[in-house]
Design a protein around this motif. Structure first.
Motif, PDB file in Angstrom:
ATOM      1  N   HIS A 221       0.838  -1.205   0.000  1.00 41.91           N
ATOM      2  CA  HIS A 221       0.000   0.000   0.000  1.00 41.91           C
ATOM      3  C   HIS A 221       0.870   1.251   0.000  1.00 41.91           C
ATOM      4  CE1 HIS A 221      -3.617  -2.312   1.920  1.00 41.91           C
ATOM      5  NE2 HIS A 221      -3.384  -2.655   0.658  1.00 41.91           N
ATOM      6  N   TYR A 222       1.943   1.220   0.766  1.00 45.49           N
ATOM      7  CA  TYR A 222       2.832   2.379   0.884  1.00 45.49           C
ATOM      8  C   TYR A 222       3.477   2.735  -0.456  1.00 45.49           C
ATOM      9  CZ  TYR A 222       6.797   5.207   2.522  1.00 45.49           C
ATOM     10  OH  TYR A 222       7.722   6.196   2.701  1.00 45.49           O
ATOM     11  N   VAL A 223       3.941   1.742  -1.195  1.00 44.96           N
ATOM     12  CA  VAL A 223       4.630   2.030  -2.458  1.00 44.96           C
ATOM     13  C   VAL A 223       3.663   2.243  -3.619  1.00 44.96           C
ATOM     14  CG1 VAL A 223       6.697   0.781  -1.731  1.00 44.96           C
ATOM     15  CG2 VAL A 223       4.940  -0.426  -3.032  1.00 44.96           C
ATOM     16  N   ARG A 224       2.388   1.882  -3.438  1.00 45.14           N
ATOM     17  CA  ARG A 224       1.414   2.074  -4.514  1.00 45.14           C
ATOM     18  C   ARG A 224       0.651   3.395  -4.383  1.00 45.14           C
ATOM     19  NH1 ARG A 224      -2.519  -2.715  -5.996  1.00 45.14           N
ATOM     20  NH2 ARG A 224      -2.728  -1.363  -7.815  1.00 45.14           N
ATOM     21  N   TYR A 225       0.623   3.965  -3.201  1.00 50.10           N
ATOM     22  CA  TYR A 225      -0.152   5.179  -2.969  1.00 50.10           C
ATOM     23  C   TYR A 225       0.351   6.307  -3.868  1.00 50.10           C
ATOM     24  CZ  TYR A 225      -2.249   9.115  -0.433  1.00 50.10           C
ATOM     25  OH  TYR A 225      -2.957  10.238  -0.076  1.00 50.10           O
ATOM     26  N   ARG A 226      -0.582   6.953  -4.603  1.00 51.27           N
ATOM     27  CA  ARG A 226      -0.166   7.997  -5.544  1.00 51.27           C
ATOM     28  C   ARG A 226      -1.141   9.169  -5.573  1.00 51.27           C
ATOM     29  NH1 ARG A 226      -1.030   5.943 -11.692  1.00 51.27           N
ATOM     30  NH2 ARG A 226      -0.456   8.111 -11.973  1.00 51.27           N
ATOM     31  N   GLN A 227      -1.881   9.366  -4.483  1.00 49.39           N
ATOM     32  CA  GLN A 227      -2.821  10.477  -4.450  1.00 49.39           C
ATOM     33  C   GLN A 227      -2.122  11.834  -4.439  1.00 49.39           C
ATOM     34  OE1 GLN A 227      -5.166   8.358  -5.508  1.00 49.39           O
ATOM     35  NE2 GLN A 227      -6.487   9.982  -4.728  1.00 49.39           N
ATOM     36  N   ASP A 228      -0.863  11.849  -4.035  1.00 51.28           N
ATOM     37  CA  ASP A 228      -0.104  13.095  -4.050  1.00 51.28           C
ATOM     38  C   ASP A 228       0.782  13.201  -5.299  1.00 51.28           C
ATOM     39  OD1 ASP A 228       1.517  11.029  -3.313  1.00 51.28           O
ATOM     40  OD2 ASP A 228       2.352  11.995  -1.537  1.00 51.28           O
ATOM     41  N   GLY A 229       0.575  12.318  -6.270  1.00 55.16           N
ATOM     42  CA  GLY A 229       1.318  12.386  -7.516  1.00 55.16           C
ATOM     43  C   GLY A 229       2.300  11.234  -7.670  1.00 55.16           C
ATOM     44  N   ASP A 230       2.588  10.897  -8.927  1.00 60.14           N
ATOM     45  CA  ASP A 230       3.445   9.743  -9.199  1.00 60.14           C
ATOM     46  C   ASP A 230       4.895   9.985  -8.785  1.00 60.14           C
ATOM     47  OD1 ASP A 230       3.449   7.093 -10.107  1.00 60.14           O
ATOM     48  OD2 ASP A 230       4.360   7.676 -12.003  1.00 60.14           O
ATOM     49  N   ILE A 231       5.372  11.235  -8.836  1.00 67.19           N
ATOM     50  CA  ILE A 231       6.764  11.506  -8.488  1.00 67.19           C
ATOM     51  C   ILE A 231       6.995  11.275  -7.000  1.00 67.19           C
ATOM     52  CG2 ILE A 231       8.581  13.243  -8.474  1.00 67.19           C
ATOM     53  CD1 ILE A 231       7.753  12.120 -11.238  1.00 67.19           C
ATOM     54  N   PHE A 232       6.060  11.724  -6.158  1.00 62.15           N
ATOM     55  CA  PHE A 232       6.192  11.451  -4.722  1.00 62.15           C
ATOM     56  C   PHE A 232       6.122   9.949  -4.456  1.00 62.15           C
ATOM     57  CE2 PHE A 232       4.790  15.925  -4.426  1.00 62.15           C
ATOM     58  CZ  PHE A 232       5.807  16.402  -3.613  1.00 62.15           C
ATOM     59  N   ARG A 233       5.284   9.262  -5.208  1.00 61.22           N
ATOM     60  CA  ARG A 233       5.182   7.805  -5.054  1.00 61.22           C
ATOM     61  C   ARG A 233       6.514   7.141  -5.403  1.00 61.22           C
ATOM     62  NH1 ARG A 233       2.790   2.937  -8.345  1.00 61.22           N
ATOM     63  NH2 ARG A 233       3.819   4.013 -10.061  1.00 61.22           N
ATOM     64  N   ILE A 234       7.155   7.581  -6.489  1.00 60.02           N
ATOM     65  CA  ILE A 234       8.438   7.006  -6.877  1.00 60.02           C
ATOM     66  C   ILE A 234       9.502   7.279  -5.817  1.00 60.02           C
ATOM     67  CG2 ILE A 234      10.326   7.245  -8.540  1.00 60.02           C
ATOM     68  CD1 ILE A 234       8.240   7.591 -10.723  1.00 60.02           C
ATOM     69  N   GLN A 235       9.488   8.475  -5.251  1.00 58.03           N
ATOM     70  CA  GLN A 235      10.445   8.785  -4.187  1.00 58.03           C
ATOM     71  C   GLN A 235      10.262   7.846  -2.998  1.00 58.03           C
ATOM     72  OE1 GLN A 235       9.676  12.946  -3.511  1.00 58.03           O
ATOM     73  NE2 GLN A 235      11.050  13.618  -5.148  1.00 58.03           N
ATOM     74  N   ARG A 236       9.006   7.573  -2.657  1.00 56.17           N
ATOM     75  CA  ARG A 236       8.743   6.616  -1.560  1.00 56.17           C
ATOM     76  C   ARG A 236       9.222   5.225  -1.946  1.00 56.17           C
ATOM     77  NH1 ARG A 236       4.008   9.812  -0.985  1.00 56.17           N
ATOM     78  NH2 ARG A 236       2.850   8.491  -2.443  1.00 56.17           N
ATOM     79  N   GLN A 237       8.987   4.839  -3.190  1.00 52.33           N
ATOM     80  CA  GLN A 237       9.427   3.524  -3.642  1.00 52.33           C
ATOM     81  C   GLN A 237      10.943   3.393  -3.510  1.00 52.33           C
ATOM     82  OE1 GLN A 237       7.950   3.253  -7.648  1.00 52.33           O
ATOM     83  NE2 GLN A 237       5.937   2.514  -7.031  1.00 52.33           N
ATOM     84  N   GLN A 238      11.669   4.407  -3.928  1.00 53.15           N
ATOM     85  CA  GLN A 238      13.125   4.342  -3.881  1.00 53.15           C
ATOM     86  C   GLN A 238      13.631   4.291  -2.444  1.00 53.15           C
ATOM     87  OE1 GLN A 238      14.589   7.587  -6.287  1.00 53.15           O
ATOM     88  NE2 GLN A 238      14.260   6.475  -8.194  1.00 53.15           N
ATOM     89  N   GLN A 239      13.038   5.082  -1.560  1.00 57.12           N
ATOM     90  CA  GLN A 239      13.435   5.045  -0.151  1.00 57.12           C
ATOM     91  C   GLN A 239      13.146   3.680   0.450  1.00 57.12           C
ATOM     92  OE1 GLN A 239      11.170   8.291   1.457  1.00 57.12           O
ATOM     93  NE2 GLN A 239      12.472   9.861   0.534  1.00 57.12           N
ATOM     94  N   PHE A 240      11.994   3.132   0.094  1.00 51.96           N
ATOM     95  CA  PHE A 240      11.629   1.820   0.632  1.00 51.96           C
ATOM     96  C   PHE A 240      12.564   0.739   0.098  1.00 51.96           C
ATOM     97  CE2 PHE A 240       9.382  -2.166   0.891  1.00 51.96           C
ATOM     98  CZ  PHE A 240       8.829  -2.132   2.162  1.00 51.96           C
ATOM     99  N   LEU A 241      12.895   0.799  -1.188  1.00 50.58           N
ATOM    100  CA  LEU A 241      13.782  -0.205  -1.772  1.00 50.58           C
ATOM    101  C   LEU A 241      15.154  -0.190  -1.116  1.00 50.58           C
ATOM    102  CD1 LEU A 241      12.985  -0.067  -5.590  1.00 50.58           C
ATOM    103  CD2 LEU A 241      12.499  -1.927  -3.998  1.00 50.58           C
ATOM    104  N   ARG A 242      15.650   1.001  -0.785  1.00 47.13           N
ATOM    105  CA  ARG A 242      16.942   1.087  -0.113  1.00 47.13           C
ATOM    106  C   ARG A 242      16.877   0.416   1.260  1.00 47.13           C
ATOM    107  NH1 ARG A 242      21.437   4.401  -0.812  1.00 47.13           N
ATOM    108  NH2 ARG A 242      20.359   5.648  -2.391  1.00 47.13           N
ATOM    109  N   ALA A 243      15.795   0.676   2.003  1.00 45.69           N
ATOM    110  CA  ALA A 243      15.636   0.066   3.323  1.00 45.69           C
ATOM    111  C   ALA A 243      15.435  -1.445   3.212  1.00 45.69           C
ATOM    112  CB  ALA A 243      14.448   0.695   4.053  1.00 45.69           C
TER     113      ALA A 243
END
Length: 442
Positions: A221-243
């Motif tokens: 759910h965290y990496v799919r959420y995109r209500q604030d835009g796809d770019i913010f979603r990608i930033q979350r995805q990248q942070q999550f992938l690093r962790a």
């Protein structure tokens, strides 16, 4: 009568030696058994994984022979798709939800990761007009068998960014959930409430702010959420992938390998041969998360014919791909003026070096012959204050020359910033460097 002293004095040191020898022998035996056991455990684990991965044959391509070099950087297309979109090939074709290109350099341990927004407007092979890149997967999947969706995305990315994709890896949502659960969850800090419901996707997101450990379902759910835009979603995805990568590569993650192997194998589709996967797995200790560079394809939101897109300038996109994937800053290199001289006497050597350096953005202003042809190694000559330029040139030539020697000189011509003297060690190819994987080979 006095007690003899010779016997005891000679014998005392021998006991510790014999004891130490026995301890070392036992320790060596334990390490040997542990090593053999560990190797067997790792081997059986990887075998279990590879035997479950759904492999599709690679397209016959003359350029694919380059991918066989074990030390050459690889461009790997990573796709996240809805459950069943890859492995099961459902009757309703699926769009790719996440699109990334990873450049993996086995020699240096560097990894570059470029995210491509799903709404990026591109030309898709076989389609009459540009569309969102996320559609490419569905078109390919509808027309072909397993892996056809990923192959269509691969073709699209190659044409758009001007790079060669060596392999693709397609992961469905179930595999992502299982991976996160297998490592015991991943901690993230959420900065705002995240709520979204899509009945058509059977999706209900409800995440509260604060630092917390997310299980597989909440992580998805965290990496799919995109209500604030796809770019913010990608930033979350990248942070999550690093962790997540940090967790997987930890000792706790390594101990979970057997569970991961059996769980993930059947939910991954790839055209990467098992031998290549095994080789990359063996190189895992060499990769450094601190050298993981991430980026997002630059662009802007906009509308075309009433549809919303991520609009990208193709030239800017290719420069960013070179920078993130290969670590090459084309714009910075364009400020460096070069003189390239043939110092080995081999016909065309200076021209080959000049072409290589131009492909990396450098401005080659002069090509010619050196005063002599007995240079055994390639030499970079800069002014004393331009050592940073020398470092960039040494990196650019690293895969094309066995040794790159740097020298300084005050008397370089006014119109150049550096002189390259091509030595006998110059191979005339960029194979083995990050640039070989970033630039598409014709």
């Amino acid at each position: 009568m006095s007690m003899p002293l010779i016997g005891p004095v000679e014998q005392e040191p021998k006991r510790p030696r014999r004891r130490a020898a026995r301890v070392l022998a036992v320790l060596a035996g334990v390490l040997l058994v542990a090593g053999v056991t560990g190797a067997f455990w790792l081997g059986s684990t990887l075998y279990g994984f590879f035997s479950h991965v759904q492999q599709v044959p690679q397209d016959a391509d003359p350029g694919s022979q380059h991918a066989a070099a074990a030390d050459r950087p690889l461009n790997i297309l990573v796709l996240g798709v809805d459950a069943g979109a890859g492995a099961g090939e459902p009757s309703a074709p699926q769009r790719s939800d996440t699109i990334m290109v990873a450049n993996v350099n086995p020699t240096t341990g560097r990894v570059g990761l470029l995210s491509i927004p799903r709404d990026t407007r591109v030309a898709i092979p076989g389609r009459p007009h540009p569309e969102k890149i996320a559609h490419a997967h569905a078109y390919g999947q509808a027309e072909g068998g397993p892996g056809a969706g990923a192959q269509r995305v691969e073709e699209t990315v190659e044409d758009f960014l001007g790079i060669r994709i060596d392999y693709f890896v397609e992961i469905d949502f179930d595999a992502f959930r299982a991976l996160v659960d297998a490592v015991g969850g991943v901690e993230v800090c959420i900065d705002k409430p995240m709520r979204y419901t899509a009945r058509s996707q059977n999706l209900r997101i409800d995440l509260k702010p604060g630092c917390q450990v997310l299980d597989g379902e909440k992580a998805l759910h965290y990496v799919r959420y995109r209500q604030d835009g796809d770019i913010f979603r990608i930033q979350r995805q990248q942070q999550f992938l690093r962790a997540l990568a940090d967790k997987v590569l930890s000792m706790q993650g390594v101990l979970k390998l057997p569970q991961l192997a059996s769980t993930l194998g059947s939910q991954i589709t790839t055209n990467m041969p098992a031998s290549r996967m095994l080789g990359l797995a063996a190189l895992l200790p060499r990769f450094d998360l601190d050298r993981l560079e991430m980026g997002i394809l630059p662009g802007r939101p906009g509308y075309v014919d009433g549809l919303s897109y991520w609009l990208v300038d193709e030239a800017a996109a290719r420069r960013e791909a070179m920078k993130i994937l290969a670590g090459v800053d084309v714009e910075a290199n364009a400020q460096v003026r070069l003189e390239v001289l043939n110092g080995n006497g081999r016909r065309g050597a200076a021209g080959q070096a000049a072409d290589l350096l131009r492909s990396l953005g450098f401005r080659v202003v002069t090509v010619g012959n050196a005063e002599r042809f007995d240079f055994a190694t390639t030499v970079v000559v800069v002014r004393p204050e331009d050592t940073a330029v020398a470092d960039r040139l040494r990196q650019a030539l690293a895969g094309s020359a066995v040794t790159v020697r740097v020298e300084t000189a005050e008397d370089l011509p006014e119109g150049i910033d550096a002189r390259i003297v091509v030595g006998a060690d110059f191979t005339g190819t960029a194979a083995g460097t990050a640039t070989a994987a970033a630039g598409r080979e014709g």
